[in-house]
Design an enzyme around this catalytic site. Structure first.
Site, mmCIF file in Angstrom:
data_model
loop_
_atom_site.group_PDB
_atom_site.id
_atom_site.type_symbol
_atom_site.label_atom_id
_atom_site.label_comp_id
_atom_site.label_asym_id
_atom_site.label_seq_id
_atom_site.Cartn_x
_atom_site.Cartn_y
_atom_site.Cartn_z
ATOM 1 C CG ASP A 154 -14.472 36.848 73.173
ATOM 2 O OD1 ASP A 154 -15.564 36.771 73.588
ATOM 3 O OD2 ASP A 154 -13.693 35.909 73.785
ATOM 4 N N GLY A 171 -5.407 30.589 82.668
ATOM 5 C CA GLY A 171 -6.857 30.694 81.968
ATOM 6 C C GLY A 171 -6.804 30.053 80.811
ATOM 7 C CE LYS A 172 -6.227 24.469 79.705
ATOM 8 N NZ LYS A 172 -6.602 23.112 79.621
ATOM 9 N N GLY A 173 -9.236 30.177 76.912
ATOM 10 C CA GLY A 173 -10.328 30.719 76.272
ATOM 11 C C GLY A 173 -10.523 30.083 74.832
ATOM 12 C CB VAL A 187 -3.595 32.907 79.591
ATOM 13 C CG1 VAL A 187 -2.578 34.035 79.975
ATOM 14 C CG2 VAL A 187 -4.386 33.270 78.418
ATOM 15 C CE LYS A 231 -4.957 34.483 75.212
ATOM 16 N NZ LYS A 231 -6.167 35.154 74.994
ATOM 17 C CB SER A 268 -8.377 33.359 71.357
ATOM 18 O OG SER A 268 -8.092 33.727 72.595
ATOM 19 N N GLY A 269 -7.117 30.661 72.841
ATOM 20 C CA GLY A 269 -5.753 30.001 73.250
ATOM 21 C C GLY A 269 -5.652 29.852 74.869
#
Length: 803
Positions: A630, A512-514, A519, A533, A516-517
């Site tokens: 968030d 995953g990517k968001g 994963v 993360k 904030s960073g």
């Protein structure tokens, strides 16, 4: 509870010494093998909550020492085998939620040790066997939601230990026998939705332990016996939809523990007793559709826990007492429609700031409606067929209302400022749909501001993300400085090293990517799975001090709550920060909702409650309090049992952190979940998290995304729901199509949850509930299956054309 599939192997019958066979909560199919009867030592057989089919094998009767048989929540068909009566040690027999048919075998009465018998939710027919009277140890019988006919056998009321008798939703007829008073241990007597007739016996007042009394939707006649007032522990009394007449006994006011009272849809006459003001614990009072006269008692002011009051369709008169405005606990609905009330709306009603639904239609009220503009939580309003006059308030809620909310108030007028009538409208038929230039300009201005605000937020967020991506265009360690020295701060005993972690930071492990960073899923040498993360790097001028950031991480690392992903540790060197979390295996809520699965209401409700409890813990139990910033479906992770876990604290900040206000100036949250006040204040509070949670709740209920991308329907979910609610479509049309067609009680639970969601997304932060209040409201929504039929009104007003 696992994920086992396939059929139950007949070879299990060879386990002649096994005492417990627990197969519940899997996905097993096929029939129950008759060979199970060879397990001669079996004491507990639990195959509930699977997808088993076929008939219950009669050979089960050979299990002579069997004490518990749980086969509920399957797809079993056919008759209940009478041979079960040979299991002479049986104490628990649970066959509910299947497709069983035929009659209940009279031989069940031979089970002298039987304590509980659950058969609700089948298609069983015939009469209730009088032989139940032989089961002297019985304390719980639930035969609800079947096709049973005939009368209730008097022998049942001879059972001295019986505490729960639930026969809801059958076709039982005849009278409720006076011998009901013999069953002194009864705590719940639930006979609603049958064809019982005659008078309610006064002897029912002798049941001193009775807490729930459900007699609704029958054919009872005569008066309501005043002796019911002797049941001092009674919490629920529901007799709606009968043919009961006469006055409401004033003695009912002695039921000081009453929480719900529903006398609606009968033929009660006379006045509402003054003694009703004694109901200090009452939360729902429903008296609609009777022949009641007189005024509303001023003693209602004492009902400080009342959330719903329905007095509609009576012959009540006089003015609405100012005391109504002091019942500040009214949050669900106030319905005074179709009476003969006169006078003006009392100014005190401005105190009902949390009220969701108000109906004053079809009365003879007059005067101005300015006070209604103070009711900032309203989602439904009907004041039609009165004599109101003057300008309509210009609040956001009133702008969404249609003409139908004001019908036949000929002296009402639209207004630009809320104080004076628009002259152009005064010359036309009042409240027609013609649009004035002033109103159009207001709308255009609002849209322009909203578009500019959205453009500003999205552009700045996009620029921020591009800067992050530029600094971390590759997810491999080689693109960044992973050199020593490293700081490794564990928050519990960990059996791996920083090198073990760094070895897993590879492209193939990205999950995953968001904002904030990024994963990674990381498998440690001992087989343990964790989530790592890697935070996006920040520009030097945005970098908080190491000491401050480490202090915040220390506090986050000691959070321990069942609905929050556990932060296991923190690693950092001069340029890279890594957060180590428990790995949650079942994906996130967004994936689940978009996965086109038939997600049950029970699972959705469990996820809603779990995520709310996690957020409430951050806001109310952490010192200092923590904002998530968030909250969205992507950040609610799920385990194999659909337990919810709040994740992604990359944007979370301690509310008294030195960097708190600095952090608030950056884009907070994700598109579609950001509270509207952020667009003009650039500041967030815990109420911003509440708004985001409300959006998540709407997604859970509707199955839609926060912002739908479909052509022609790309509106925000909050606006979509408001539009639906103002369109006079049934409120149930908002629900996910996969949730429709369920029992009325479950639909009401969903609609009540919908009301809570709308409470959370109120445009005014001050009017939103706290997360602790949200959890409390959600816990009140859900009733157990055996509670179906308990009075529960939806938060959202249903369309008037629905019965």
């Amino acid at each position: 509870m696992n994920k086992l599939t396939g059929s139950i192997p007949p070879q299990l019958g060879k386990l002649q010494k096994v005492t417990s066979l627990l197969l519940w909560g899997n996905a097993l199919t096929g029939s129950i093998p008759a060979e199970i009867s060879n397990c001669s030592s079996l004491v507990v057989l639990d195959a509930s909550a699977n997808d088993l089919s076929g008939k219950i094998p009669s050979d089960i009767g050979k299990l002579g020492v069997l004490e518990q048989l749980h086969l509920s929540d399957n797809s079993l068909i056919g008759l209940i085998p009478w041979e079960i009566s040979n299991c002479s040690s049986l104490t628990t027999l649970q066959l509910d939620k299947n497709k069983l048919s035929g009659a209940i075998p009279w031989q069940i009465g031979n089970l002298k040790q039987l304590q509980s018998f659950f058969l609700w939710g089948n298609s069983v027919s015939g009469t209730i066997p009088s032989s139940f009277g032989n089961c002297t140890e019985l304390y719980s019988i639930d035969l609800s939601r079947n096709k049973l006919t005939g009368s209730i056998p008097e022998e049942i009321f001879s059972l001295k230990k019986l505490s729960k008798l639930l026969l809801l939703g059958n076709s039982l007829s005849g009278k409720l026998p006076r011998s009901v008073s013999n069953c002194q241990s009864l705590v719940r007597l639930r006979l609603g939705e049958n064809r019982l007739s005659g008078q309610i016996p006064k002897e029912i007042g002798q049941l001193q332990n009775l807490v729930f009394l459900d007699l609704y939707m029958n054919h009872f006649t005569g008066s309501l016996p005043s002796e019911i007032a002797n049941i001092t522990v009674l919490e629920l009394l529901d007799v709606h939809n009968n043919h009961i007449n006469g006055e409401i006994p004033s003695q009912l006011g002695e039921l000081v523990n009453l929480e719900q009272l529903d006398l609606s849809r009968n033929s009660f006459t006379g006045e509402i007793p003054l003694s009703f003001g004694n109901f200090s614990y009452l939360n729902k009072l429903i008296l609609n559709s009777n022949l009641l006269t007189g005024s509303i008692p001023k003693s209602f002011q004492n009902l400080q826990k009342l959330t719903l009051l329905d007095l509609s369709y009576n012959r009540l008169s006089g003015e609405i007492p100012s005391e109504i405005g002091y019942i500040t606990s009214l949050t669900i609905s106030l319905d005074l429609s179709s009476n003969m009330f006169t006078g003006e709306i009392p100014e005190s009603m401005s105190g009902l700031r949390q009220l969701q639904s108000l109906d004053l239609s079809h009365n003879m009220l007059h005067g101005r409606i300015k006070v209604l503009g103070s009711l900032t939580s309203l989602t439904f309003l009907n004041i039609s067929f009165n004599n109101f006059s003057g300008p309509i308030p210009v609040t956001p809620f009133f702008r969404t209302l249609s003409y139908n909310s004001y019908l036949q108030n000929l002296n009402l007028c639209e207004s630009v400022d809320g104080s004076t009538c628009s002259s152009s409208l005064m010359q036309k038929t009042r409240l027609r749909s013609a649009k004035t230039v002033a109103l159009v300009s207001v709308i255009l201005a609002s849209v322009t501001i909203a578009v500019l605000a959205s453009w500003y937020l999205v552009t700045r967020n996009h620029r921020y993300m591009m800067e992050k991506s530029a600094g971390a265009s590759s997810s491999s360690p080689g693109a960044e400085d992973f050199s020593y020295p490293w700081t490794f701060i564990p928050f519990q005993r960990l059996n791996f090293t920083i090198d073990n972690i760094l070895d897993c930071l590879k492209d193939e492990n990205v999950i995953g990517k968001g904002c904030s960073g990024i994963v990674y899923k990381a498998e440690m040498p001992n087989g343990e799975l964790i989530a790592v993360k890697k935070l996006w790097r920040t520009k030097d001028d945005e970098e908080p001090t190491v000491d401050s950031f480490a202090a915040e991480i220390q506090i986050l690392g000691h959070i321990r709550h069942r609905n929050i992903v556990k932060l296991l540790g923190y690693c950092s060197n001069k340029s890279v920060k890594l957060l180590l979390y428990n790995y949650i295996p079942n994906g996130n809520l967004q994936q689940l909702l978009r996965g086109n699965r038939n997600l049950s209401w029970e699972v959705r409700y469990k996820i809603a409650v779990g995520s709310a409890q996690g957020l409430a813990y951050l806001h109310h139990d952490c010192k200092p309090a923590i904002l998530h910033r968030d909250v969205k479906c992507n950040n609610i992770l799920l385990d194999s049992k659909f337990e919810a876990y709040l994740a992604d604290f990359g944007l979370a900040k301690l509310m008294n952190s030195p960097n708190y206000h600095h952090a608030m100036s950056r884009v907070a949250g994700s598109y579609g979940y950001i509270a509207p006040e952020y667009g003009y204040t650039m500041n967030i509070t815990e109420k911003s998290d509440v708004y985001s949670y409300g959006v998540v709740l709407l997604e859970i209920l509707s199955g839609r995304s926060a912002v739908e991308s479909q052509v022609g329907d790309g509106v925000h979910i909050v606006e979509w729901v408001k539009k639906k609610m103002g369109s006079f479509e049934p409120a149930a049309s908002i629900l996910d199509a996969k949730l429709r067609g369920m029992p009325d009680q479950l639909v009401q639970e969903m609609l009540q949850t919908l009301g809570i969601a709308m409470f959370c997304v109120n445009s005014s932060p001050a009017e939103r509930p706290t997360m602790k209040e949200v959890v409390a409201l959600l816990m009140e929504v859900k009733t157990q299956p055996e509670e179906w039929g308990k009075t529960s009104q939806p938060l959202i007003k249903q369309s008037s054309n629905q019965s």
